[in-house]
Write a protein that holds these residues in place. Structure first.
Motif, PDB file in Angstrom:
ATOM      1  N   PRO A  30       0.826  -1.213   0.000  1.00 50.46           N
ATOM      2  CA  PRO A  30       0.000   0.000   0.000  1.00 50.46           C
ATOM      3  C   PRO A  30       0.860   1.262   0.000  1.00 50.46           C
ATOM      4  CG  PRO A  30      -0.706  -1.539   1.703  1.00 50.46           C
ATOM      5  CD  PRO A  30       0.594  -2.045   1.172  1.00 50.46           C
ATOM      6  N   GLN A  31       0.394   2.281  -0.709  1.00 48.68           N
ATOM      7  CA  GLN A  31       1.094   3.572  -0.783  1.00 48.68           C
ATOM      8  C   GLN A  31       1.234   4.155   0.610  1.00 48.68           C
ATOM      9  OE1 GLN A  31       2.129   4.768  -3.719  1.00 48.68           O
ATOM     10  NE2 GLN A  31       2.894   6.746  -3.054  1.00 48.68           N
ATOM     11  N   GLY A  32       2.439   4.465   1.016  1.00 49.91           N
ATOM     12  CA  GLY A  32       2.690   5.096   2.298  1.00 49.91           C
ATOM     13  C   GLY A  32       2.659   4.158   3.495  1.00 49.91           C
ATOM     14  N   TYR A  85       1.803  -5.019   6.752  1.00 50.46           N
ATOM     15  CA  TYR A  85       1.971  -3.568   6.697  1.00 50.46           C
ATOM     16  C   TYR A  85       1.104  -2.878   7.739  1.00 50.46           C
ATOM     17  CZ  TYR A  85       3.663  -4.847   2.078  1.00 50.46           C
ATOM     18  OH  TYR A  85       4.335  -5.426   1.032  1.00 50.46           O
TER      19      TYR A  85
END
Length: 86
Positions: A30-32, A85
């Protein structure tokens, strides 16, 4: 008949509570999001869905919000790893 009804109720409640706390499976990082490491699981059922459920439960147990299955294999005894994550 009462036992059968009770069994279905227990299964429904268990599934509902599991879905509430499970981490979300993603196809890429996932982004970030920050990687928290990896978790692994195995099952003797030979069912990929069971393996996915065990990986999701372990990811949630570690406090992850999402996980990505990195590897899975086996025939009757399945095993897999997932990156988690936060």
């Amino acid at each position: 008949m009462k036992n059968l009804t009770k069994a279905f109720a227990v299964i429904a409640l268990t599934t509902a509570s599991f879905a509430t706390f499970a981490a979300t499976e993603v196809s890429m990082a996932p982004q970030g999001a920050q990687s928290m490491g990896e978790v692994s699981a195995s099952t003797n059922s030979g069912d990929l869905g069971t393996l996915q459920g065990k990986l999701a439960a372990k990811a949630a147990q570690e406090g992850a919000s999402s996980y990505r299955i990195v590897s899975a294999g086996g025939e009757n005894h399945l095993y897999g790893t997932a990156e988690i994550y936060k």
